[in-house]
Design a protein around this motif. Structure first.
Motif, short mmCIF file in Angstrom:
data_model
loop_
_atom_site.label_atom_id
_atom_site.label_comp_id
_atom_site.label_asym_id
_atom_site.label_seq_id
_atom_site.Cartn_x
_atom_site.Cartn_y
_atom_site.Cartn_z
N SER A 1 0.73 -1.22 0.09
CA SER A 1 -0.04 0.18 0.12
C SER A 1 1.05 1.24 -0.32
O SER A 1 0.30 1.97 -0.45
N LEU A 2 1.73 1.46 0.45
CA LEU A 2 2.59 2.19 0.61
C LEU A 2 2.79 2.91 -0.47
O LEU A 2 4.02 3.48 -0.87
N SER A 3 3.48 2.28 -1.53
CA SER A 3 4.51 1.75 -2.91
C SER A 3 3.80 2.07 -3.78
O SER A 3 3.87 3.39 -4.74
N MET A 4 2.46 2.03 -3.37
CA MET A 4 1.14 2.17 -4.63
C MET A 4 0.68 3.53 -4.21
O MET A 4 0.93 4.29 -5.17
N MET A 5 0.90 4.63 -2.72
CA MET A 5 0.52 5.87 -2.68
C MET A 5 1.57 6.55 -2.82
O MET A 5 1.71 8.02 -3.27
N ILE A 6 2.99 5.67 -2.88
CA ILE A 6 4.44 6.60 -3.99
C ILE A 6 4.46 6.62 -5.00
O ILE A 6 4.75 7.69 -6.01
N ARG A 7 4.09 5.88 -5.67
CA ARG A 7 3.69 5.81 -7.26
C ARG A 7 2.22 6.69 -7.72
O ARG A 7 2.88 7.68 -8.45
N ALA A 8 1.64 6.47 -7.09
CA ALA A 8 0.71 8.52 -7.51
C ALA A 8 0.77 9.56 -6.91
O ALA A 8 0.81 9.90 -8.28
N GLY A 9 2.39 10.00 -6.08
CA GLY A 9 2.85 11.13 -6.45
C GLY A 9 1.91 12.35 -6.68
O GLY A 9 2.11 13.06 -6.80
N VAL A 10 0.94 12.10 -5.27
CA VAL A 10 0.20 12.86 -5.24
C VAL A 10 0.39 13.12 -3.71
O VAL A 10 -0.53 14.32 -2.93
N GLY A 11 1.29 12.42 -3.13
CA GLY A 11 1.65 13.56 -1.50
C GLY A 11 1.61 11.89 -0.41
O GLY A 11 0.53 11.13 -1.17
N VAL A 12 2.30 11.76 0.25
CA VAL A 12 1.77 10.33 0.87
C VAL A 12 2.15 10.64 2.59
O VAL A 12 2.21 11.86 3.16
N SER A 13 2.30 10.09 3.87
CA SER A 13 1.64 10.19 5.09
C SER A 13 3.13 10.92 5.65
O SER A 13 4.57 10.74 4.98
N PRO A 14 2.83 11.40 6.73
CA PRO A 14 4.11 12.35 6.75
C PRO A 14 5.22 11.22 7.18
O PRO A 14 6.40 11.66 6.98
N TRP A 15 5.01 9.96 8.14
CA TRP A 15 6.22 9.50 7.87
C TRP A 15 7.06 9.13 6.72
O TRP A 15 8.09 8.38 6.46
N ASP A 16 6.19 8.61 5.52
CA ASP A 16 6.54 8.58 4.22
C ASP A 16 7.18 9.50 3.94
O ASP A 16 8.59 9.50 2.88
N VAL A 17 6.92 10.50 3.95
CA VAL A 17 7.88 12.03 3.82
C VAL A 17 8.87 11.97 4.10
O VAL A 17 10.02 12.67 3.01
N LEU A 18 8.89 11.75 5.12
CA LEU A 18 10.82 11.48 5.70
C LEU A 18 11.43 10.56 5.13
O LEU A 18 12.66 10.20 5.06
N SER A 19 10.88 9.39 5.14
CA SER A 19 11.22 7.83 4.43
C SER A 19 11.76 8.58 2.71
O SER A 19 13.03 8.42 2.32
N GLN A 20 11.11 9.55 1.79
CA GLN A 20 11.68 9.97 0.85
C GLN A 20 12.35 11.19 0.90
O GLN A 20 13.07 10.28 0.00
#
Length: 216
Positions: free
Chosen positions: A18-37
């Motif tokens: 699910s994380l990879s889906m939201m990241i590939r969408a490229g419209v913004g992710v959760s705060p923790w995933d923003v940090l990982s990015q």
């Protein structure tokens, strides 16, 4: 136990997808995933490894907070990142905005279901859940204040490092809580120590509400 272990593993695997889906969408992710990015962009290490390392650092913060990890806590740190990397192998970013929005929405719903699966298995909270509850217990602050404060700090650091902040980040904040609260009762498993006079036998007690977006 025969159901709890597969449910835990399936939930953690689907969480990474699910994380990879939201990241590939490229419209913004959760705060923790923003940090990982952001960490991934600055260091060049894969997103999945950055997620694992951040989870490990958060887990180390449990020590002064006197939090006790469970099997699910450790597996959360170890498995979510690699499963996200698996998702990146076959999920690509659509060109059309509507398709990217649908991909993000699908990832958000899948993340909620995955959270219900792994939390419902009752093998311990994710590292970020434990950080919040530990700070709540040590400081006495309301849980929403602790959660909001942590996510603001995490989001700010991730944004400064170059992480992707967009309307999906806002959508995540608004919808993940209600979606997880729907998913948790569907997958909650009653463990033996939860039996007792508080409720009739054969009926599971209502699960405790999620305190964090279980990115775990």
């Amino acid at each position: 136990m025969t159901r709890r272990i597969p449910q835990l593993l399936i939930g953690l695997f689907l969480y990474g997808i699910s994380l990879s889906m939201m990241i590939r969408a490229g419209v913004g992710v959760s705060p923790w995933d923003v940090l990982s990015q952001g960490v991934s962009l600055k260091t060049g290490i894969p997103f999945g490894l950055a997620t694992n390392l951040i989870g490990l650092l958060v887990l180390l913060l449990w020590i002064p907070l006197r939090q006790r990890p469970g099997v699910g806590t450790v597996l959360n740190v170890l498995l979510v990142g690699p499963s996200a990397e698996v998702g990146f192998l076959f999920i690509t970013q659509p060109d059309e905005l509507w398709a990217r929005i649908l991909l993000f929405a699908g990832g958000l719903v899948l993340l909620a279901a995955a959270s219900g699966l792994y939390i419902g298995a009752n093998f311990g909270p994710g590292p970020r859940d434990g950080l919040m509850t530990g700070l709540h217990q040590r400081t006495g602050w309301r849980i929403w204040i602790v959660r909001t404060s942590i996510e603001i700090v995490v989001l700010a650091i991730g944004w400064l490092l170059g992480g992707n902040v967009g309307f999906g980040t806002v959508a995540f904040a608004l919808f993940i809580g209600p979606l997880v609260n729907i998913a948790m009762p569907l997958f909650a498993i009653r463990t033996p120590h939860e039996d007792g006079p508080a409720g009739p036998r054969g009926r599971p007690r209502p699960p405790k509400p999620a305190l964090d977006s279980p990115a775990g």
